[in-house]
Design an enzyme around this catalytic site. Structure first.
Site, PDB file in Angstrom:
ATOM      1  N   ASP A 174     -83.342 -37.733   6.133  1.00  0.00           N
ATOM      2  CA  ASP A 174     -83.976 -38.933   5.566  1.00  0.00           C
ATOM      3  C   ASP A 174     -83.585 -40.174   6.374  1.00  0.00           C
ATOM      4  OD1 ASP A 174     -84.998 -37.326   3.468  1.00  0.00           O
ATOM      5  OD2 ASP A 174     -83.058 -37.442   2.457  1.00  0.00           O
ATOM      6  N   HIS A 201     -82.179 -36.098  -2.287  1.00  0.00           N
ATOM      7  CA  HIS A 201     -83.040 -35.620  -1.199  1.00  0.00           C
ATOM      8  C   HIS A 201     -84.291 -34.939  -1.758  1.00  0.00           C
ATOM      9  CE1 HIS A 201     -84.407 -34.128   2.610  1.00  0.00           C
ATOM     10  NE2 HIS A 201     -84.392 -32.890   2.148  1.00  0.00           N
TER      11      HIS A 201
HETATM   12  N1  NAI Z   1     -81.499 -30.810   3.580  1.00  0.00           N
HETATM   13  C1  NAI Z   1     -82.633 -31.015   4.227  1.00  0.00           C
HETATM   14  O1  NAI Z   1     -82.922 -32.139   4.619  1.00  0.00           O
HETATM   15  C2  NAI Z   1     -83.548 -29.879   4.551  1.00  0.00           C
HETATM   16  C3  NAI Z   1     -83.409 -28.662   3.950  1.00  0.00           C
HETATM   17  N2  NAI Z   1     -84.223 -27.603   4.243  1.00  0.00           N
HETATM   18  C4  NAI Z   1     -83.999 -26.339   3.547  1.00  0.00           C
HETATM   19  O2  NAI Z   1     -83.267 -25.442   4.380  1.00  0.00           O
HETATM   20  C5  NAI Z   1     -83.495 -24.090   3.942  1.00  0.00           C
HETATM   21  C6  NAI Z   1     -83.757 -23.183   5.125  1.00  0.00           C
HETATM   22  O3  NAI Z   1     -84.965 -23.515   5.762  1.00  0.00           O
HETATM   23  P1  NAI Z   1     -85.507 -22.682   7.017  1.00  0.00           P
HETATM   24  O4  NAI Z   1     -84.428 -22.456   7.991  1.00  0.00           O
HETATM   25  O5  NAI Z   1     -86.753 -23.321   7.456  1.00  0.00           O
HETATM   26  O6  NAI Z   1     -85.850 -21.278   6.318  1.00  0.00           O
HETATM   27  P2  NAI Z   1     -85.971 -19.822   7.004  1.00  0.00           P
HETATM   28  O7  NAI Z   1     -86.607 -18.933   6.006  1.00  0.00           O
HETATM   29  O8  NAI Z   1     -86.595 -19.938   8.342  1.00  0.00           O
HETATM   30  O9  NAI Z   1     -84.455 -19.405   7.217  1.00  0.00           O
HETATM   31  C7  NAI Z   1     -83.599 -19.154   6.153  1.00  0.00           C
HETATM   32  C8  NAI Z   1     -82.603 -18.109   6.587  1.00  0.00           C
HETATM   33  O10 NAI Z   1     -81.703 -17.883   5.501  1.00  0.00           O
HETATM   34  C9  NAI Z   1     -81.371 -16.513   5.546  1.00  0.00           C
HETATM   35  N3  NAI Z   1     -80.799 -16.077   4.287  1.00  0.00           N
HETATM   36  C10 NAI Z   1     -81.406 -15.819   3.110  1.00  0.00           C
HETATM   37  N4  NAI Z   1     -80.509 -15.415   2.202  1.00  0.00           N
HETATM   38  C11 NAI Z   1     -79.301 -15.453   2.811  1.00  0.00           C
HETATM   39  C12 NAI Z   1     -77.978 -15.174   2.401  1.00  0.00           C
HETATM   40  N5  NAI Z   1     -77.718 -14.743   1.164  1.00  0.00           N
HETATM   41  N6  NAI Z   1     -76.996 -15.330   3.298  1.00  0.00           N
HETATM   42  C13 NAI Z   1     -77.243 -15.755   4.550  1.00  0.00           C
HETATM   43  N7  NAI Z   1     -78.472 -16.034   4.997  1.00  0.00           N
HETATM   44  C14 NAI Z   1     -79.483 -15.887   4.134  1.00  0.00           C
HETATM   45  C15 NAI Z   1     -82.689 -15.812   5.882  1.00  0.00           C
HETATM   46  O11 NAI Z   1     -82.464 -14.497   6.353  1.00  0.00           O
HETATM   47  C16 NAI Z   1     -83.234 -16.749   6.944  1.00  0.00           C
HETATM   48  O12 NAI Z   1     -82.852 -16.353   8.232  1.00  0.00           O
HETATM   49  C17 NAI Z   1     -84.645 -24.178   2.945  1.00  0.00           C
HETATM   50  O13 NAI Z   1     -84.130 -24.114   1.640  1.00  0.00           O
HETATM   51  C18 NAI Z   1     -85.237 -25.543   3.208  1.00  0.00           C
HETATM   52  O14 NAI Z   1     -85.908 -26.070   2.102  1.00  0.00           O
HETATM   53  C19 NAI Z   1     -85.208 -27.738   5.181  1.00  0.00           C
HETATM   54  C20 NAI Z   1     -85.389 -28.936   5.837  1.00  0.00           C
HETATM   55  C21 NAI Z   1     -84.618 -30.110   5.534  1.00  0.00           C
HETATM   56  O1  OAA Z   2     -89.613 -30.818   2.765  1.00  0.00           O
HETATM   57  C1  OAA Z   2     -88.923 -29.785   2.705  1.00  0.00           C
HETATM   58  O2  OAA Z   2     -89.105 -28.876   1.888  1.00  0.00           O
HETATM   59  C2  OAA Z   2     -87.792 -29.658   3.668  1.00  0.00           C
HETATM   60  C3  OAA Z   2     -86.979 -30.876   3.575  1.00  0.00           C
HETATM   61  O3  OAA Z   2     -86.123 -31.013   2.734  1.00  0.00           O
HETATM   62  C4  OAA Z   2     -87.348 -31.994   4.441  1.00  0.00           C
HETATM   63  O4  OAA Z   2     -88.075 -31.822   5.439  1.00  0.00           O
HETATM   64  O5  OAA Z   2     -86.915 -33.117   4.130  1.00  0.00           O
END
Ligand code: NAI
Ligand code: OAA
Length: 340
Positions: A174, A201
């Site tokens: 953000d 967030h």
């Molecule tokens: N804080 C923030 O600003 C943001 C948060 N996110 C969040 O981050 C998370 C991940 O997003 P992506 O990487 O795009 O998803 P993705 O699906 O590409 O990767 C997630 C990974 O987590 C792994 N996984 C699932 N269960 C697991 C476990 N028990 N132990 C270890 N690994 C496990 C999966 O195998 C996968 O490789 C989502 O919840 C998303 O909403 C995404 C963007 C910004």
């Molecule tokens: O929008 C989403 O779900 C992933 C996220 O938290 C972001 O990009 O800020």
């Protein structure tokens, strides 16, 4: 006469001196979810950070491959990958644990819609950290951050090892977006448009304090409303553009690596490292909101000082009024999940 080691250090280029100085801190960082869309580029960026001396990559699928790949990058740190049944080994001796494990959004979903899947993933990973590396600093990326951070806190509390100075929800994306978007509308460069973003967030809980910045103050009327909306819903912009293939991964990896570097600088004794992050906070605790993102100074033990939010404009007062009840609900939902 100089010893051979001292002579070599003086002759080395400054980057090499930096590497050897930081290596003394032995900072082992684990990424849980390292095989995913965020986890892979985040692992690469952490491999490039001279403050990381050892990188431990874990996922339920694909982490050994990512580790083999990233380990060829010519920086000093060691990299090791761990398979699904090796979580405890992955966590041994780690100082910092970054958690991007869990499912991302698809168009039409809110972050809260991820709760049912991600809550138990994050709880189980937190329980493992509590068991194996209870002193570690935990950086939570998995959504919904407003609920997953309280889930981690309650899980650590249950295990008797919760230290509020060592738990962080990563809201850096953000902050990154706010600087980039404000630069875009003012013609300034992002290093001139740093914005403190407070609250949580997700949508309305994301509150950019534009009135506290020289460039932000100048944005008014419809342009102000559009800018605030874009900062609050930047995530949706990416989810829509990816059209079912997930949410922000590359910009999030950048933001995650940026926050990790800030924390490591604080842990290494650097003074004056201040950035917003979602932590256990006294700022709105009297309203039953005990997690909140505001500027936090990072130091030797993690959270060193939680800064107040400072003066707000009339518009920002309204944004805060919309933020607080939603944030409270999200936090309570996380706590109730662990209590159940
Ligand atoms: N804080 C923030 O600003 C943001 C948060 N996110 C969040 O981050 C998370 C991940 O997003 P992506 O990487 O795009 O998803 P993705 O699906 O590409 O990767 C997630 C990974 O987590 C792994 N996984 C699932 N269960 C697991 C476990 N028990 N132990 C270890 N690994 C496990 C999966 O195998 C996968 O490789 C989502 O919840 C998303 O909403 C995404 C963007 C910004
Ligand atoms: O929008 C989403 O779900 C992933 C996220 O938290 C972001 O990009 O800020």
């Amino acid at each position: 006469m100089l010893s051979r080691v001292a002579a070599r250090a003086l002759a080395a280029p400054s980057a090499a001196r930096f590497f050897s100085a930081s290596a003394a801190h032995q900072t082992k960082v684990a990424v849980l979810g390292a095989g995913g869309g965020i986890g892979q580029p985040l692992s690469l960026l952490l491999k490039s950070d001279p403050l990381v001396t050892s990188l431990s990559l874990y996922d339920i699928r694909g982490a050994p491959g990512v580790a083999a790949d990233v380990s060829h990058v010519d920086t000093a740190s060691e990299v090791k990958g761990y398979a699904a049944d090796q979580l405890d080994q992955a966590l041994e001796g780690v100082k910092v644990v970054v958690i991007p494990a869990g499912v991302p959004r698809k168009p039409g979903m809110t972050r809260d819609d991820l709760f049912n899947t991600n809550a138990s993933i994050v709880r189980d990973l937190a329980a493992a950290v509590a068991r194996v590396s209870p002193e570690a600093h935990i950086l939570v990326i998995s959504n919904p951050v407003n609920s997953t951070v309280p889930i981690v806190a309650s899980t650590l509390e249950k295990a008797g090892v919760f230290n509020p100075r060592r738990l962080f929800g990563i809201t850096t994306l953000d902050v990154v977006r706010a600087a980039r978007f404000l630069a875009g509308v003012t013609g300034a460069t992002p290093d001139q448009t740093t914005v403190t973003v407070v609250g949580g967030h997700s949508g309305a809980t994301i509150v950019p304090l534009l009135s506290q910045t020289a460039y932000g103050k100048g944005v008014t009327g419809e342009a102000y409303k559009a800018l605030v909306h874009r900062i609050q819903f930047g995530g949706d912009e990416v989810v829509k553009a990816k059209d079912g293939a997930g949410s922000a991964t590359l910009s999030m990896a950048y933001a995650g690596a940026k926050f990790t570097n800030s924390l490591l600088r604080g842990l290494n004794g650097e003074k004056g490292v201040v950035t917003p992050t979602f932590v256990k906070s006294p700022l709105f605790a009297d309203q039953g909101i005990d997690f909140f993102s505001s500027n936090v100074e990072l130091g030797l033990e993690g959270v060193e000082k939680i800064h107040p939010i400072g003066p707000l404009s009339a518009e920002e007062e309204e944004l805060m009024a919309a933020c607080l009840p939603e944030l409270k609900k999200n936090i309570e939902k996380g706590k109730a999940f662990v209590a159940a």
